[in-house]
Design a protein around this motif. Sequence first.
Motif, PDB file in Angstrom:
ATOM      1  N   LEU A 183       8.720   1.091 -15.027  1.00 38.22           N
ATOM      2  CA  LEU A 183       7.261   1.022 -14.986  1.00 38.22           C
ATOM      3  C   LEU A 183       6.774   0.980 -13.539  1.00 38.22           C
ATOM      4  CD1 LEU A 183       4.485   0.689 -16.311  1.00 38.22           C
ATOM      5  CD2 LEU A 183       4.923  -1.777 -16.405  1.00 38.22           C
ATOM      6  N   ALA A 184       7.462   0.231 -12.686  1.00 40.04           N
ATOM      7  CA  ALA A 184       7.084   0.177 -11.266  1.00 40.04           C
ATOM      8  C   ALA A 184       7.127   1.567 -10.642  1.00 40.04           C
ATOM      9  CB  ALA A 184       8.007  -0.775 -10.515  1.00 40.04           C
ATOM     10  N   ASP A 185       8.141   2.365 -11.005  1.00 40.79           N
ATOM     11  CA  ASP A 185       8.231   3.727 -10.465  1.00 40.79           C
ATOM     12  C   ASP A 185       6.993   4.537 -10.848  1.00 40.79           C
ATOM     13  OD1 ASP A 185      10.692   3.225  -9.312  1.00 40.79           O
ATOM     14  OD2 ASP A 185      11.826   4.028 -11.012  1.00 40.79           O
ATOM     15  N   GLU A 186       6.524   4.362 -12.082  1.00 38.33           N
ATOM     16  CA  GLU A 186       5.318   5.076 -12.509  1.00 38.33           C
ATOM     17  C   GLU A 186       4.109   4.638 -11.685  1.00 38.33           C
ATOM     18  OE1 GLU A 186       4.562   4.888 -16.676  1.00 38.33           O
ATOM     19  OE2 GLU A 186       6.665   5.202 -17.220  1.00 38.33           O
ATOM     20  N   LEU A 187       3.992   3.338 -11.448  1.00 40.57           N
ATOM     21  CA  LEU A 187       2.840   2.833 -10.709  1.00 40.57           C
ATOM     22  C   LEU A 187       2.879   3.263  -9.243  1.00 40.57           C
ATOM     23  CD1 LEU A 187       2.554  -0.785 -12.171  1.00 40.57           C
ATOM     24  CD2 LEU A 187       1.400   1.298 -12.918  1.00 40.57           C
ATOM     25  N   LEU A 188       4.068   3.320  -8.671  1.00 42.73           N
ATOM     26  CA  LEU A 188       4.206   3.745  -7.275  1.00 42.73           C
ATOM     27  C   LEU A 188       3.900   5.231  -7.096  1.00 42.73           C
ATOM     28  CD1 LEU A 188       7.449   1.755  -6.459  1.00 42.73           C
ATOM     29  CD2 LEU A 188       5.220   1.367  -5.389  1.00 42.73           C
ATOM     30  N   ALA A 189       4.051   5.992  -8.163  1.00 46.06           N
ATOM     31  CA  ALA A 189       3.697   7.422  -8.165  1.00 46.06           C
ATOM     32  C   ALA A 189       4.326   8.181  -7.010  1.00 46.06           C
ATOM     33  CB  ALA A 189       2.177   7.585  -8.139  1.00 46.06           C
ATOM     34  N   GLY A 190       5.572   7.837  -6.694  1.00 50.39           N
ATOM     35  CA  GLY A 190       6.309   8.604  -5.695  1.00 50.39           C
ATOM     36  C   GLY A 190       6.260   8.065  -4.291  1.00 50.39           C
ATOM     37  N   ASP A 191       5.272   7.203  -3.966  1.00 49.46           N
ATOM     38  CA  ASP A 191       5.190   6.733  -2.587  1.00 49.46           C
ATOM     39  C   ASP A 191       4.329   5.480  -2.464  1.00 49.46           C
ATOM     40  OD1 ASP A 191       5.248   6.378   0.129  1.00 49.46           O
ATOM     41  OD2 ASP A 191       4.868   8.479   0.610  1.00 49.46           O
ATOM     42  N   GLY A 192       4.989   4.316  -2.422  1.00 48.65           N
ATOM     43  CA  GLY A 192       4.296   3.060  -2.261  1.00 48.65           C
ATOM     44  C   GLY A 192       3.709   2.854  -0.880  1.00 48.65           C
ATOM     45  N   ARG A 193       3.966   3.796   0.036  1.00 47.28           N
ATOM     46  CA  ARG A 193       3.316   3.733   1.357  1.00 47.28           C
ATOM     47  C   ARG A 193       1.871   4.205   1.275  1.00 47.28           C
ATOM     48  NH1 ARG A 193       8.025   7.276   4.061  1.00 47.28           N
ATOM     49  NH2 ARG A 193       7.351   8.460   2.222  1.00 47.28           N
ATOM     50  N   GLU A 194       1.523   4.827   0.145  1.00 47.21           N
ATOM     51  CA  GLU A 194       0.195   5.395  -0.014  1.00 47.21           C
ATOM     52  C   GLU A 194      -0.619   4.727  -1.117  1.00 47.21           C
ATOM     53  OE1 GLU A 194      -0.921   7.589   2.049  1.00 47.21           O
ATOM     54  OE2 GLU A 194       0.984   7.778   3.113  1.00 47.21           O
ATOM     55  N   ARG A 195      -0.046   3.744  -1.787  1.00 47.41           N
ATOM     56  CA  ARG A 195      -0.733   3.159  -2.942  1.00 47.41           C
ATOM     57  C   ARG A 195      -0.515   1.651  -2.968  1.00 47.41           C
ATOM     58  NH1 ARG A 195      -0.386   5.336  -9.179  1.00 47.41           N
ATOM     59  NH2 ARG A 195      -1.730   6.956  -8.328  1.00 47.41           N
ATOM     60  N   ASP A 196      -1.590   0.894  -3.283  1.00 45.23           N
ATOM     61  CA  ASP A 196      -1.500  -0.548  -3.452  1.00 45.23           C
ATOM     62  C   ASP A 196      -0.974  -0.852  -4.860  1.00 45.23           C
ATOM     63  OD1 ASP A 196      -2.494  -1.020  -0.937  1.00 45.23           O
ATOM     64  OD2 ASP A 196      -4.511  -1.558  -1.591  1.00 45.23           O
ATOM     65  N   VAL A 197       0.261  -1.342  -4.926  1.00 48.72           N
ATOM     66  CA  VAL A 197       0.903  -1.656  -6.202  1.00 48.72           C
ATOM     67  C   VAL A 197       1.444  -3.081  -6.138  1.00 48.72           C
ATOM     68  CG1 VAL A 197       2.806  -1.110  -7.780  1.00 48.72           C
ATOM     69  CG2 VAL A 197       1.531   0.743  -6.661  1.00 48.72           C
ATOM     70  N   ALA A 198       1.230  -3.838  -7.199  1.00 47.81           N
ATOM     71  CA  ALA A 198       1.838  -5.161  -7.347  1.00 47.81           C
ATOM     72  C   ALA A 198       2.464  -5.258  -8.728  1.00 47.81           C
ATOM     73  CB  ALA A 198       0.811  -6.262  -7.151  1.00 47.81           C
ATOM     74  N   VAL A 199       3.643  -5.854  -8.795  1.00 46.28           N
ATOM     75  CA  VAL A 199       4.305  -6.169 -10.056  1.00 46.28           C
ATOM     76  C   VAL A 199       4.494  -7.679 -10.061  1.00 46.28           C
ATOM     77  CG1 VAL A 199       6.376  -5.900 -11.459  1.00 46.28           C
ATOM     78  CG2 VAL A 199       5.428  -3.926 -10.238  1.00 46.28           C
ATOM     79  N   VAL A 200       3.932  -8.351 -11.054  1.00 47.29           N
ATOM     80  CA  VAL A 200       3.929  -9.814 -11.061  1.00 47.29           C
ATOM     81  C   VAL A 200       4.409 -10.320 -12.411  1.00 47.29           C
ATOM     82  CG1 VAL A 200       1.958  -9.795  -9.480  1.00 47.29           C
ATOM     83  CG2 VAL A 200       1.551 -10.107 -11.930  1.00 47.29           C
ATOM     84  N   GLY A 201       4.806 -11.597 -12.424  1.00 44.15           N
ATOM     85  CA  GLY A 201       5.121 -12.210 -13.701  1.00 44.15           C
ATOM     86  C   GLY A 201       6.237 -13.214 -13.637  1.00 44.15           C
ATOM     87  N   ASP A 202       6.572 -13.705 -14.809  1.00 39.26           N
ATOM     88  CA  ASP A 202       7.662 -14.654 -14.992  1.00 39.26           C
ATOM     89  C   ASP A 202       8.930 -13.837 -15.229  1.00 39.26           C
ATOM     90  OD1 ASP A 202       9.466 -16.557 -15.795  1.00 39.26           O
ATOM     91  OD2 ASP A 202       8.203 -17.431 -17.358  1.00 39.26           O
ATOM     92  N   LEU A 203       9.748 -13.710 -14.186  1.00 34.88           N
ATOM     93  CA  LEU A 203      10.983 -12.922 -14.296  1.00 34.88           C
ATOM     94  C   LEU A 203      12.153 -13.777 -14.748  1.00 34.88           C
ATOM     95  CD1 LEU A 203      10.752 -10.547 -11.189  1.00 34.88           C
ATOM     96  CD2 LEU A 203       9.649 -10.392 -13.439  1.00 34.88           C
TER      97      LEU A 203
END
Length: 320
Positions: A183-203
């Motif tokens: 799911l993180a890969d989908e949110l990053l859409a190929g480049d986390g240098r260009e997009r604000d992405v956070a993955v949070v939770g109780d791991l």
Amino acid sequence: MLLGTWNLENLYRPGGEFGPPDEAAYEAKLAALAAVVTDLAPDVLGVQEVGEPEALDDLLRTVGGDWHVALSAHPDSRGIRVGVISRTPLEVVADTHAFPPALRPVQVDDAGTTTAQPGRGFLAVRTEGRQREGLWLGVAHLKSKLLTYPGERFFPHDEGERARYSAYALYRRAAEAASLRALADELLAGDGRERDVAVVGDLNDEVQAATTQIVLGPPGSEIGTHGYDHPDKGDAARLWDVAPLIPADRRYSRVNSGRRELIDHVLVSHRLVRAVTAAGTGLPGDGGDGALRLPSVGADPGARRGEPGSDHAPVWIRVE
């Protein structure tokens, strides 16, 4: 912007199997939770263990103000699920409840039962952020290390059973971590240098646990290491755990049998990590002695039924 995550610990209305035993206990729980939300003043907060959507509505009414809510449609067998509360509108972009296609089902008990899906769905939303595309947020609650044995026992018949069920729990949490990474890969859409992405939770495990590391993606460049300030090819896909930015004496979110552990996490993309100005647990500025006001929990999850508040502390970041 203050962004965080918090496990609300069995947020149900009273009278059911898992919720507070009566209205007085329920009101005490809501008041304790609401006081934290009010003082934390989050702009966006991932939440876990929402047992009944109506109970979350009750909590937000107690807090007051205008809130936007998104909840996963995939609760576990107890009815608990993840969600997001936000001061800005939310667009649900994913509600994932399956392992990645290449990942085979994992064994979960001595009978050979297998599963090909996480115990609870992973929710992803988009909301307003620092740039035109906004903030992309994934919320998860991975399989607990708490072991349940046949017949709803919390204690094994012998050490062999304990070892086997520990392995089954780890299989499942690892598979869920791989699913969350997808799911993180989908949110990053190929480049986390260009997009604000956070993955949070109780791991449900700590920073250096193998399952947590799976979610981070490519190793290297962790906060506080020599490689952090040196760009590399992993920056596009990597997530950074903000744990090293949390003051050392507050680097925990739960107390398990007297031992402090950080099992709730905020992971951020390359673009977002550079905008983090502070990170913490509990409430910003509270506890002058550095200690979080958390109960110590044990092996029986029913022991805290009816207790106010939560057995977890929120984990948060400030973003410029």
